[in-house]
Every structure is written in C-alpha cells, then in structure tokens.
Design a protein around this motif. Sequence first.
Motif, mmCIF file in Angstrom:
data_model
loop_
_atom_site.group_PDB
_atom_site.id
_atom_site.type_symbol
_atom_site.label_atom_id
_atom_site.label_comp_id
_atom_site.label_asym_id
_atom_site.label_seq_id
_atom_site.Cartn_x
_atom_site.Cartn_y
_atom_site.Cartn_z
ATOM 1 N N TRP A 1 7.709 6.501 12.678
ATOM 2 C CA TRP A 1 8.306 6.156 11.388
ATOM 3 C C TRP A 1 8.651 7.457 10.678
ATOM 4 C CZ3 TRP A 1 6.288 7.048 6.287
ATOM 5 C CH2 TRP A 1 5.139 7.880 6.301
ATOM 6 N N HIS B 1 5.234 13.232 3.086
ATOM 7 C CA HIS B 1 4.741 11.890 2.729
ATOM 8 C C HIS B 1 4.068 11.263 3.938
ATOM 9 C CE1 HIS B 1 8.244 12.858 0.174
ATOM 10 N NE2 HIS B 1 7.508 12.331 -0.777
ATOM 11 N N ASP B 2 2.941 10.592 3.690
ATOM 12 C CA ASP B 2 2.199 9.947 4.767
ATOM 13 C C ASP B 2 1.626 8.642 4.243
ATOM 14 O OD1 ASP B 2 0.494 9.201 6.858
ATOM 15 O OD2 ASP B 2 -0.019 11.274 7.330
ATOM 16 N N TRP B 3 1.812 7.569 4.994
ATOM 17 C CA TRP B 3 1.316 6.261 4.550
ATOM 18 C C TRP B 3 -0.203 6.263 4.381
ATOM 19 C CZ3 TRP B 3 -2.162 3.350 7.402
ATOM 20 C CH2 TRP B 3 -2.381 3.752 8.730
ATOM 21 N N ARG B 4 -0.905 7.143 5.070
ATOM 22 C CA ARG B 4 -2.353 7.210 4.941
ATOM 23 C C ARG B 4 -2.798 7.664 3.562
ATOM 24 N NH1 ARG B 4 -1.048 8.499 10.114
ATOM 25 N NH2 ARG B 4 -2.247 7.479 11.760
ATOM 26 N N GLU C 1 8.265 0.721 0.480
ATOM 27 C CA GLU C 1 8.045 -0.116 1.656
ATOM 28 C C GLU C 1 6.731 0.174 2.380
ATOM 29 O OE1 GLU C 1 12.541 -1.116 3.135
ATOM 30 O OE2 GLU C 1 11.760 0.870 3.657
ATOM 31 N N TYR C 2 5.833 0.890 1.742
ATOM 32 C CA TYR C 2 4.594 1.264 2.403
ATOM 33 C C TYR C 2 3.654 0.080 2.619
ATOM 34 C CZ TYR C 2 5.320 6.332 2.480
ATOM 35 O OH TYR C 2 5.775 7.587 2.770
ATOM 36 N N VAL D 1 11.600 4.554 6.337
ATOM 37 C CA VAL D 1 10.766 3.771 5.424
ATOM 38 C C VAL D 1 10.973 4.282 4.010
ATOM 39 C CG1 VAL D 1 8.405 3.105 4.817
ATOM 40 C CG2 VAL D 1 9.062 3.336 7.229
ATOM 41 N N SER E 1 7.975 11.196 11.271
ATOM 42 C CA SER E 1 6.770 11.802 10.726
ATOM 43 C C SER E 1 5.978 12.384 11.892
ATOM 44 C CB SER E 1 5.934 10.751 9.997
ATOM 45 O OG SER E 1 4.669 11.301 9.643
ATOM 46 N N GLY F 1 2.617 5.951 12.695
ATOM 47 C CA GLY F 1 2.526 4.892 11.697
ATOM 48 C C GLY F 1 1.477 3.860 12.053
ATOM 49 N N ASP G 1 9.434 8.685 6.370
ATOM 50 C CA ASP G 1 9.786 8.417 4.985
ATOM 51 C C ASP G 1 11.221 8.881 4.742
ATOM 52 O OD1 ASP G 1 10.036 9.159 1.997
ATOM 53 O OD2 ASP G 1 8.086 8.149 2.034
ATOM 54 N N PHE H 1 2.551 -1.033 6.157
ATOM 55 C CA PHE H 1 1.493 -0.383 6.921
ATOM 56 C C PHE H 1 0.154 -1.103 6.806
ATOM 57 C CE2 PHE H 1 4.605 3.035 6.267
ATOM 58 C CZ PHE H 1 4.803 3.422 7.589
#
Length: 276
Positions: free
Chosen positions: A197, A273-276, A177-178, A173, A225, A229, A199, A181
């Motif tokens: 997923w 990195h974390d989408w949260r 592109e986040y 990702v 990660s 995700g 990063d 999510f």
Amino acid sequence: MHIGVTGSEGKLGRATIERLREDGHDVVGFDLAGSAGPGFTRVELTDYGQALDALLGVTARHGGLDALVHLAAVPVNGLIPDAATFQNNMLVSFNALFGAYRAGIRTIVLASSITAMGFPFDVAPPRLPVDETWTRAYNTYGLGKVAEEAIAAQFAHWSADTSVTALRFTNIVGADEYGTFGRAGEPDYRRDLIGSWVDARDGAHAVALALAAATPGYRVYNVASPTSGTATSSRVLAERWFPGVPIADDLGEFESLMSTRKIVRELGFAAEHDWR
C-alpha cells in the motif's frame, strides 16, 4: 518549475499538486472534470489536438511547461469494458508522451502500476520481495501499463536531454481511508497486492523526488510504503502465499513484499505516513 499534472482530480493527482505547490512549483492540472480556477484546465486527453494544445500553452494558465507528471487513466479494470480500458489508457498515454515531446517538455514522470509486475499474483513471482526487474501483466489495465513503460523507454531516447521516470504505484490510500486497516490481521488481507500500500501523500512525495532527480534517460521505480499493510510478518506471509518462492535473507519483519529498496537507495524515498 512550471509543471503540468494530468489526472489532477484523482486521489494521487490532488496530493501531487498539493505537494508540488508546497515545494514552490507553479502547477496546472489537466483532467476531464474539476473546479474552474487558475490552476486547472479541462482537457479531453483522448483527443491529441487538445492534449498537444494544452501542453503547448493555455491562455491565462501557462505559456509552456518545464515538466509533465502523467497520472491520467481509467484507474482499474471493471469501470468500463476491458478492451476499452486498454484502448483508452494507451491513447491517453501516447497523446501525453508524444505531445510532451512535440511541446519540448523534456522531464516526464508517469504513473505505472503494480499491475505491470504480476497483480493479482495468482501466479507466483520468481523471488520476494518483487523488484523492478519483474514485469508481467494479467489484465488489460496491467497490459496497458507494460506497453506504456515500453513506449516511455523509447521516447526517452528521442532527444538526448529527455528524462522519463515510470513510477510503479501500488494501491493508493487516502488520509481518510485508514479504517480499511482494521482488517490487517486477516490471513489474506491485501493478498492480491502482496500486502503493499502507499499513502497518497507519500506517493506525491515520490513524484517530487523523481522530478528533482531527473537526469537524461529512462528509469523505473516501485512506489509503496516500505512497510507492509498487514499485521503479519512479511516472511510468514511470503511462505503462506508463495510456498517455495525464494525470499531475501535480509527481508525485514514487516518489509513490503513489493520492493522499495531501489527508490530508497537511489532517490532517498522515505514514507512519512504509516497506518500503524
């Protein structure tokens, strides 16, 4: 080190080159297309002569490499016919690995894939989270990765000082592109990826760690990660997607169902990195 990166213009390739240069390495990228410059050479890797020549040295680019990061491939089924995907990727990987051997490059990191361990997981894995001991392919891209891993494991024994590390990447990702999510709460979001997923920048970090820890022999690591995700707890998803499959007693609330325990334990991998 002087490091060559095939597939340098891809999402992971660009992140890897940036990371390795930040770490102080001299890096040259090899790909079919890209911006002309001192850090890039256009190479048709299906042509063994070009592959070997590029690895031995390129005027005004490099006079020899200490390590090779092999990322080049048709990245997924569907872009070209299925048999062509397998044939292209096998030829490219053989040329890169054998070329590296002939060029005296003894440190190699290559991209394998979650497709070598059951993707799209229509068939349940034997246990969760899925670790590196499970190998299964259900499409020609994944079949190529299984074969590439087997070839790489053999090349690692052709000279006593060769180190080959295969990294089984999940879906890469990009930083832009986040937005995907936004669907993280949907019941089957990332079902074919068992919720995993990574990063691109963390994928590049895994490459850097593998290079730094290189020792003679062959090893394989999952790269994802360490957290999923999805917005649903991992145990709930595991029970929903794979009823009856044994689940680790110590599975974390949002721990990836593509196990990263080995790379965390052995290489000290930690996602930044974390989408949260």
